[in-house]
Design an enzyme around this catalytic site. Sequence first.
Site, mmCIF file in Angstrom:
data_model
loop_
_atom_site.group_PDB
_atom_site.id
_atom_site.type_symbol
_atom_site.label_atom_id
_atom_site.label_comp_id
_atom_site.label_asym_id
_atom_site.label_seq_id
_atom_site.Cartn_x
_atom_site.Cartn_y
_atom_site.Cartn_z
ATOM 1 N N TYR A 1 0.832 -1.201 0.000
ATOM 2 C CA TYR A 1 0.000 0.000 0.000
ATOM 3 C C TYR A 1 0.870 1.256 0.000
ATOM 4 C CZ TYR A 1 -2.461 -3.672 2.641
ATOM 5 O OH TYR A 1 -2.948 -4.851 3.101
ATOM 6 N N GLU B 1 -16.310 -2.460 25.234
ATOM 7 C CA GLU B 1 -17.417 -2.337 24.295
ATOM 8 C C GLU B 1 -18.224 -1.054 24.462
ATOM 9 O OE1 GLU B 1 -18.249 -6.988 23.134
ATOM 10 O OE2 GLU B 1 -19.170 -6.218 24.979
#
Length: 389
Positions: free
Chosen positions: A294, A369
Amino acid sequence: MIETMAQGMREELVEMRRKLHKTPETAFQEYQTSAYIKQKLTEFGIPFQPCAKTGIVALIEGEKQGKTVLLRADIDGLPIQEESGVDFASEREGFMHACGHDVHTACLLGAAKILYAMRDELHGAVKLVFQPAEEGVGGALPMIEAGVMEQPRVDAAFALHVEPLEEVGNIQLKQGPVMASPDDFEVIITGVGGHGAAPQNCVDPILTGAMIVNAYQTIVSRCFDPMTPCVVSVCSFHAGNCTNAIPETAILTGTARSLDPQTRTALAARLEHIAKSTAESMGAKCAFKFKPLYPPLINHDDMNAVVEQCANELDSVKNIVWLKEASMAGDDFSYFCERVPGAYFKLGVGNKKEGIHHPIHSPSFKVDEDALPIGAAMMAKIAVTYLNR
């Protein structure tokens, strides 16, 4: 409104993330993951189409004409055995979502649901890209080649990535270069094999390889300006299979990383020159292969300003942490940022008090979370802010 909707979706976001976490799949093998994303988009009523084998592109069109913004989530896992101890751990032996792509996907699904509910207020369109194969081979370019930037034409792109070393509630941003070009190289040395007791009759590829490895350590320290970030690491050395025979061949592989095109080109040239000249001096032959992966990931100032504005307007974001140094890791979101203005930001998912502090790619990697509604809200708000500004 967006933040309220995101916080109200917390249980759903956690459910989606945990479902994805149990079934990690690697590059272009994300069939179960892709099927689940399609299932959720169908439930939300959002049209989508497949792209680049296991990738998915969904489109939310606003009531008013305007630009198109792309939001990306990578969906692949890693070939790592999970040791996190969570009760929703990977059900696939030897595979794990150790880089948080399950979180990225859940956040983008959450943002999709929010944005679809707000479509009457959008000036333009939101293209939701669920990208396969970010780890290693790269799925961004195949999606671009398949036309993901067109119909409608994309004007800007945004992505988030989890950061377990940053406390939940914080966002990391950086101006300019964010990540490096993570290129690979291979050196194949061919000598003359023979008995280990008579090295004078051989051309030792192991010794030649060792000299190349040592010489490679001078590239960063002696061939480049000390203020120019770059990395050269030899990560494998394979030769021989017994204790009393000098082999005919040795193979070295590694990674070369940089933050600008000029350094990238110079690194490749220097690696090849050292390998071939060292081999020649030892009477060996050398084949050198450089595999560009990349390009460097570079944020655009105007798009960073959009992310900053959104973070400042969300009560759940406590701090914006401006990074001074780029990471020498890579991410093929860079391909999107080569073509349109874009920004890539880090979502804090760490919680030291709860023992959530292991880095990405660790078998013990976990996330807080509570970050899920923040990520969903950020992605949705970025889209709305960009299109409606």
